[in-house]
Enzyme design. Sequence first.
Site, PDB file in Angstrom:
ATOM      1  N   ASP A  78      -7.244  -1.375  -4.458  1.00 58.09           N
ATOM      2  CA  ASP A  78      -8.273  -1.105  -3.398  1.00 58.09           C
ATOM      3  C   ASP A  78      -9.139  -0.012  -4.001  1.00 58.09           C
ATOM      4  OD1 ASP A  78      -6.995  -2.564  -1.749  1.00 58.09           O
ATOM      5  OD2 ASP A  78      -5.726  -1.191  -0.844  1.00 58.09           O
TER       6      ASP A  78
ATOM      7  N   ASP B  43       0.734  -1.266  -0.027  1.00 54.79           N
ATOM      8  CA  ASP B  43       0.113   0.006  -0.169  1.00 54.79           C
ATOM      9  C   ASP B  43       0.763   1.040   0.093  1.00 54.79           C
ATOM     10  OD1 ASP B  43      -2.418  -1.513   0.103  1.00 54.79           O
ATOM     11  OD2 ASP B  43      -2.340  -1.620   2.138  1.00 54.79           O
TER      12      ASP B  43
END
Length: 207
Positions: free
Chosen positions: A185, A151
Amino acid sequence: MSLKKALALIVIILIIDQVSKIYIKTHFILHESVDVFSWFKIYFIENDGMAWGTKLSDFSSFISDRTAKVSLTLFRVVAIFGIGYWLYDATKKQTSRILILAISLIFAGALGNIIDSVFYGVFFNDSMGQVAAFLPDSGGYDTWLHGRVVDMLYFPLFEVDLPEWFPFYAGKRFNFFEPVFNIADVAISTGFVMLIVFNKQAFPSKK
């Protein structure tokens, strides 16, 4: 929307997602951050669980972190086959364009994170205190199915000190928006939002 167009969109999202993750993994040390704007940072973290780092083992003391990780990865793999069939069936029946687009986004995002979980533990060495190498001679940081999701997108729009009377978070510093996420995401979230906001267009009632 045809299956070919849906697959083209999926490939584009996967390329953007994986290129961004590989770049971060091979150029950043874990927890390193770069300010792009005052409200947007590139902040490298790795997620070993589900959304916001939640793990299956957090809900049960009878399952270890490693077993939970494998279970979660295998569940994602099974789920991606279900989503893939849903996409195939939707294009075959020429359903709503909104529905096909939403499924394509969800499929691409889910597959992007599955790639991390399945392969990254073997393909990269650890990022703690060093910039990771791709296919290092010494081997990866873990085994198959134990990879951590990369991420990097962080939007700390504002911070505020909450008053003592505020429920649950009294006197604490509140950061909005705190979660760190990735392109995959974004694709998944966008797909789900489309299904909710455009529900009637995605699932038109039959006359």
